[in-house]
Design a protein around this motif. Structure first.
Motif, PDB file in Angstrom:
ATOM      1  N   LEU A 115      43.194  27.220  55.945  1.00 20.78           N
ATOM      2  CA  LEU A 115      43.186  28.609  55.506  1.00 20.78           C
ATOM      3  C   LEU A 115      42.726  29.572  56.592  1.00 20.78           C
ATOM      4  N   GLY A 116      42.195  29.053  57.686  1.00 21.55           N
ATOM      5  CA  GLY A 116      41.723  29.909  58.763  1.00 21.55           C
ATOM      6  C   GLY A 116      40.242  30.185  58.722  1.00 21.55           C
ATOM      7  N   GLY A 117      39.480  29.372  57.997  1.00 21.64           N
ATOM      8  CA  GLY A 117      38.036  29.543  57.927  1.00 21.64           C
ATOM      9  C   GLY A 117      37.502  29.744  56.523  1.00 21.64           C
ATOM     10  N   GLY A 118      38.376  29.827  55.527  1.00 20.88           N
ATOM     11  CA  GLY A 118      37.943  30.022  54.155  1.00 20.88           C
ATOM     12  C   GLY A 118      38.903  30.912  53.400  1.00 20.88           C
ATOM     13  N   VAL A 119      38.540  31.219  52.158  1.00 27.11           N
ATOM     14  CA  VAL A 119      39.379  32.021  51.277  1.00 27.11           C
ATOM     15  C   VAL A 119      39.015  33.492  51.439  1.00 27.11           C
ATOM     16  N   VAL A 120      40.009  34.330  51.689  1.00 28.69           N
ATOM     17  CA  VAL A 120      39.808  35.766  51.816  1.00 28.69           C
ATOM     18  C   VAL A 120      39.887  36.395  50.423  1.00 28.69           C
ATOM     19  N   PRO A 121      38.912  37.206  50.015  1.00 29.88           N
ATOM     20  CA  PRO A 121      38.979  37.852  48.693  1.00 29.88           C
ATOM     21  C   PRO A 121      40.223  38.712  48.546  1.00 29.88           C
ATOM     22  N   GLY A 122      40.862  38.604  47.385  1.00 34.27           N
ATOM     23  CA  GLY A 122      42.063  39.381  47.113  1.00 34.27           C
ATOM     24  C   GLY A 122      43.335  38.795  47.677  1.00 34.27           C
ATOM     25  N   SER A 123      43.274  37.617  48.261  1.00 34.38           N
ATOM     26  CA  SER A 123      44.471  36.999  48.822  1.00 34.38           C
ATOM     27  C   SER A 123      45.195  36.177  47.759  1.00 34.38           C
ATOM     28  N   VAL A 124      46.495  36.012  47.957  1.00 35.48           N
ATOM     29  CA  VAL A 124      47.337  35.225  47.059  1.00 35.48           C
ATOM     30  C   VAL A 124      47.904  34.062  47.855  1.00 35.48           C
ATOM     31  N   MET A 125      47.618  32.838  47.411  1.00 34.92           N
ATOM     32  CA  MET A 125      48.008  31.625  48.120  1.00 34.92           C
ATOM     33  C   MET A 125      48.949  30.799  47.263  1.00 34.92           C
ATOM     34  N   LEU A 126      50.070  30.405  47.833  1.00 31.39           N
ATOM     35  CA  LEU A 126      51.084  29.602  47.156  1.00 31.39           C
ATOM     36  C   LEU A 126      51.043  28.190  47.714  1.00 31.39           C
ATOM     37  N   TRP A 234      49.676  42.233  42.628  1.00 30.32           N
ATOM     38  CA  TRP A 234      49.121  43.551  42.332  1.00 30.32           C
ATOM     39  C   TRP A 234      47.708  43.430  41.768  1.00 30.32           C
ATOM     40  N   PHE A 235      47.507  42.452  40.884  1.00 36.99           N
ATOM     41  CA  PHE A 235      46.175  42.253  40.308  1.00 36.99           C
ATOM     42  C   PHE A 235      45.172  41.797  41.367  1.00 36.99           C
ATOM     43  N   ALA A 236      45.577  40.842  42.242  1.00 37.13           N
ATOM     44  CA  ALA A 236      44.650  40.295  43.236  1.00 37.13           C
ATOM     45  C   ALA A 236      44.209  41.363  44.230  1.00 37.13           C
ATOM     46  N   LYS A 237      45.124  42.218  44.659  1.00 36.18           N
ATOM     47  CA  LYS A 237      44.778  43.230  45.650  1.00 36.18           C
ATOM     48  C   LYS A 237      43.837  44.291  45.093  1.00 36.18           C
ATOM     49  N   ARG A 238      43.959  44.596  43.805  1.00 37.05           N
ATOM     50  CA  ARG A 238      43.132  45.649  43.225  1.00 37.05           C
ATOM     51  C   ARG A 238      41.817  45.149  42.643  1.00 37.05           C
ATOM     52  N   SER A 239      41.766  43.876  42.289  1.00 39.17           N
ATOM     53  CA  SER A 239      40.523  43.323  41.749  1.00 39.17           C
ATOM     54  C   SER A 239      39.721  42.551  42.792  1.00 39.17           C
ATOM     55  N   ASN A 240      40.328  42.296  43.977  1.00 42.76           N
ATOM     56  CA  ASN A 240      39.661  41.554  45.052  1.00 42.76           C
ATOM     57  C   ASN A 240      39.335  40.127  44.643  1.00 42.76           C
ATOM     58  N   VAL A 241      40.146  39.552  43.752  1.00 46.60           N
ATOM     59  CA  VAL A 241      39.961  38.177  43.284  1.00 46.60           C
ATOM     60  C   VAL A 241      41.041  37.308  43.908  1.00 46.60           C
ATOM     61  N   PRO A 242      40.692  36.222  44.597  1.00 46.96           N
ATOM     62  CA  PRO A 242      41.720  35.341  45.163  1.00 46.96           C
ATOM     63  C   PRO A 242      42.470  34.595  44.066  1.00 46.96           C
ATOM     64  N   VAL A 243      43.768  34.443  44.254  1.00 48.33           N
ATOM     65  CA  VAL A 243      44.633  33.787  43.277  1.00 48.33           C
ATOM     66  C   VAL A 243      45.393  32.664  43.971  1.00 48.33           C
ATOM     67  N   PHE A 244      45.276  31.457  43.420  1.00 45.55           N
ATOM     68  CA  PHE A 244      46.038  30.304  43.897  1.00 45.55           C
ATOM     69  C   PHE A 244      47.204  30.076  42.936  1.00 45.55           C
ATOM     70  N   ILE A 245      48.411  29.959  43.490  1.00 45.79           N
ATOM     71  CA  ILE A 245      49.612  29.742  42.693  1.00 45.79           C
ATOM     72  C   ILE A 245      50.222  28.401  43.085  1.00 45.79           C
ATOM     73  N   ILE A 246      50.453  27.545  42.105  1.00 43.27           N
ATOM     74  CA  ILE A 246      51.125  26.266  42.340  1.00 43.27           C
ATOM     75  C   ILE A 246      52.601  26.443  42.019  1.00 43.27           C
ATOM     76  N   GLY A 247      53.463  25.997  42.926  1.00 40.00           N
ATOM     77  CA  GLY A 247      54.906  26.138  42.742  1.00 40.00           C
ATOM     78  C   GLY A 247      55.612  24.801  42.815  1.00 40.00           C
ATOM     79  N   HIS A 248      56.688  24.674  42.055  1.00 39.03           N
ATOM     80  CA  HIS A 248      57.514  23.477  42.114  1.00 39.03           C
ATOM     81  C   HIS A 248      58.312  23.457  43.414  1.00 39.03           C
ATOM     82  N   VAL A 249      58.807  22.297  43.778  1.00 37.28           N
ATOM     83  CA  VAL A 249      59.630  22.167  44.977  1.00 37.28           C
ATOM     84  C   VAL A 249      60.978  21.592  44.594  1.00 37.28           C
ATOM     85  N   THR A 250      61.980  21.868  45.421  1.00 31.62           N
ATOM     86  CA  THR A 250      63.318  21.338  45.223  1.00 31.62           C
ATOM     87  C   THR A 250      63.408  19.934  45.798  1.00 31.62           C
ATOM     88  N   LYS A 251      64.568  19.315  45.626  1.00 35.78           N
ATOM     89  CA  LYS A 251      64.738  17.959  46.153  1.00 35.78           C
ATOM     90  C   LYS A 251      64.735  17.944  47.673  1.00 35.78           C
TER      91      LYS A 251
END
Length: 488
Positions: A115-126, A234-251
Motif C-alpha cells: 500500500l506504500g506504508g499503510g492505509v490513507v484515510p478516505g482512499s478506495v482500494m479494490l 463519493w462517500f469515502a472522500k467526504r467522510s475520510n473513511v477508507p473503503v476496501f472493495i472486493i471484486g470478482h475476476v474473469t477467467k
C-alpha cells in the motif's frame, strides 16, 4: 355511398370515427414502444461498450455473448442523495499547500509495503483475485487492526451470511465487538448503516452483489457496478473513511466489469497464487499513494495468512544440489530483491512441432531466447521439447532472468549441473550479447546473505560497482562466455 348503394349512409360516420380512434390507439402504442426502445440499451459486461441492439460479438473488445440488455429509466439530472457543492476555484500550483498524508498501519508489514506504508484515510482500494485465493481472509485479519481503541470497523458481506463470517473468524482467531458484520446488498441501506455506526474502515464483499435502487438493472451489471463504485468513492472522500472493495475476476484473471472501475478507485490490488501452493503474492497494479512495484508475500496456513519476511529463503528451501536444469536467478520486486529457483527440462520428441511450455515466465520470451540459442550458439532445439518453471508459483516478468533461462536450458540439454552456489543474472539481446541490469549491487548483497559464492552478471555492471565481500563477480559479455563459466 354512391359506389356502395347497399351500404347505409347512416353507418358511415360511426365507422369512420371508430377507424380514426383505432389509428390513434396504434400510434400511441408505437410511440410508447419507441420510447421504451430509447431507454433500453445493450452493455458489454467485459468492457462497458453500449449498443442499441444485441450483437453476438462486442465490436470493442471482441468478446462473444457479452452484451446484456439493460433498461435505463429516465432519472433526474444529478445523483440522488449527493448535495450540491460550491463551485470550485482554480488555484495556482505555487499556492497549493502540501500536507503529509497520515497513514494507518494494517498490522501486517507485507500489506503495508504494497500500500506504500499503510492505509490513507478516505482512499478506495479494490482487491481482486481468483475464488478461494484468500481475499476475505486477508481483509478479515487486517480490518480489526485498523480500529483505534473505542472505534469500530464494518465488514459488509453480500455473498456470505454473518454466521459464515463468524465461523471463519473463529478459525482465524478473530473475535471482538469492535468488528461489525452486516449482511446487506442494498447500497442505500449500507450507506445508512455506515452513517449510524461511523466506522473507522469499511469492507464491501463484493461489489458485484451490491445494487442501488436508482437503477433497475440486475446486480453485477455494468451500470450497477459503475454507480455503486462511484457512490462509495463519493462517500469515502467526504467522510475520510477508507473503503476496501472486493471484486470478482474473469477467467483471464482480470477484475470483472468495465475498466472504468479501476480508474475510479485509488488503489488496485491483485491477490495471486496457485491453489496447489501455499504461497500468495499481493501485487499493486495501480496506487495513487505509493509505488506499484512492491509485492507482499504470504503463506496460507490453517490459522490464516502469515507474512513471509524473507521470501528468498522460503523459495530456495527445497532446492536440489546436483540437479541438471536448475539455476538461481534474482528478481527485483520494487525495492526488494528475491532469489528464486528456475528449472528447465529438455527432452527429445518425435513430433514435427516441439512443445514450448513456460510456467512463471512469459512464453514469448522463452521462444525468443530459444531462437537466440539456435542462431548464436548453434544448438539444435527444433527436435526438443522445452519446459521452463519458476519454483514457488511466482510469476517473473523481468529481462534480468534471461541469462538464467539460457543457462538452465543448456544445463538440461547437456546433462551438466550448475554449481549450487552460483547466481546467474543478465539480459540477453538478439545478437547474443549480455546487457546490463538495474540495481545489480542490491541483488548481489542479497545473494551474499544467502550464502552464494559466485555471481555471473554483465561486464558493464561489474565495471561500475565495488567488490562485495564473500562473493566472486564474473563479468559476462556474450552468452557463450556464461555457458563456459557455469558448465565448465
Amino acid at each position: 355511398a354512391g359506389s356502395f348503394p347497399w351500404f347505409p349512409a347512416s353507418r358511415l360516420l360511426p365507422f369512420s370515427l371508430l377507424f380514426h380512434l383505432r389509428c390513434l390507439e396504434i400510434c400511441d402504442l408505437e410511440v410508447e414502444r419507441i420510447g421504451m426502445k430509447a431507454k433500453t440499451t445493450f452493455h458489454c459486461q467485459a468492457c462497458g461498450h453500449q449498443a442499441l441492439r444485441w450483437l453476438g460479438r462486442c465490436p470493442d473488445c471482441g468478446g462473444w455473448n457479452t452484451l446484456k440488455e439493460e433498461r435505463l429509466p429516465a432519472a433526474p439530472k444529478g445523483r440522488q442523495g449527493m448535495p450540491k457543492t460550491a463551485m470550485a476555484v482554480a488555484t495556482p500550483i505555487s499556492d497549493i499547500e502540501i500536507v503529509g498524508e497520515p497513514r494507518h498501519s494494517t498490522g501486517m508489514g507485507e500489506f503495508d509495503r504494497v500500500l506504500g506504508g499503510g492505509v490513507v484515510p478516505g482512499s478506495v482500494m479494490l482487491i481482486g483475485g481468483d475464488p478461494g485465493i484468500g481475499k476475505t481472509t486477508l481483509l478479515l485479519q487486517a480490518l480489526p487492526l485498523l480500529a483505534a481503541p473505542g472505534e469500530q470497523v464494518l465488514y459488509v458481506s453480500g455473498e456470505e451470511s454473518p454466521r459464515q463470517i463468524k465461523m471463519r473468524g473463529q478459525r482465524l482467531g478473530i473475535d471482538g465487538k469492535h468488528l461489525l458484520i452486516l449482511g446487506e446488498t442494498s447500497l442505500e441501506q449500507i450507506l445508512k448503516a455506515i452513517q449510524e455506526i461511523q466506522p473507522a474502515a469499511v469492507v464491501v464483499d463484493s461489489i458485484q452483489t451490491v445494487y442501488t435502487e436508482q437503477l433497475t438493472s440486475a446486480p453485477g451489471s455494468i451500470s450497477q457496478v459503475q454507480e455503486v463504485a462511484g457512490q462509495l468513492m463519493w462517500f469515502a472522500k467526504r467522510s475520510n473513511v477508507p473503503v476496501f472493495i472486493i471484486g470478482h475476476v474473469t477467467k483471464e484473471g482480470a477484475i470483472a466489469g468495465p475498466r472504468l472501475l479501476e480508474h475510479i478507485v485509488d488503489t488496485v490490488l491483485y491477490f495471486e497464487g496457485d491453489k496447489s501452493h501455499s504461497f500468495r503474492i499481493l501485487r499493486a497494479v495501480k496506487n495513487r499513494f505509493g509505488s506499484t512495484n512492491e509485492i507482499g508475500v504470504f503463506e496460507m496456513k490453517d490459522g490464516g495468512l502469515e507474512e513471509v519476511s524473507n521470501p528468498s529463503e522460503l523459495f530456495l528451501a527445497e532446492r536440489p544440489q546436483r540437479s541438471t536444469g536448475s539455476v538461481v536467478v534474482s528478481s527485483l520486486e520494487g525495492t526488494r530483491p528475491i532469489l528464486v529457483e528456475l528449472q528447465a527440462l529438455v527432452s527429445g520428441t518425435n513430433y514435427p512441432m516441439p512443445k514450448r511450455m513456460a510456467n512463471g515466465v512469459e512464453p514469448n520470451r522463452l521462444s525468443l531466447l530459444l531462437a537466440v540459442m539456435e542462431k548464436r550458439l548453434g544448438m539444435h532445439l527444433s527436435g526438443q521439447d522445452v519446459y521452463v518453471n519458476v519454483v514457488g508459483g511466482i510469476h517473473i516478468d523481468e529481462p534480468a532472468i534471461d541469462l538464467g533461462i539460457v543457462a538452465a536450458v543448456t544445463s538440461s540439454l547437456r546433462e551438466s549441473p550448475i554449481d549450487f552456489t552460483t547466481l546467474v543474472m543478465g539480459e540477453v539481446g538478439l545478437g547474443g550479447e549480455v546487457r546490463a541490469i538495474s540495481q545489480a549491487e542490491l541483488r548481489i548483497r542479497e545473494a551474499a546473505k544467502m550464502g552464494f559464492k559466485r555471481c555471473l552478471l554483465p561486464e558493464r555492471n561489474v565495471a561500475k560497482m565495488e567488490p562485495v565481500e564473500g562473493i566472486e563477480l564474473i563479468g559476462i559479455h556474450e552468452v557463450g562466455d556464461a555457458l563456459d563459466a557455469v558448465l565448465a
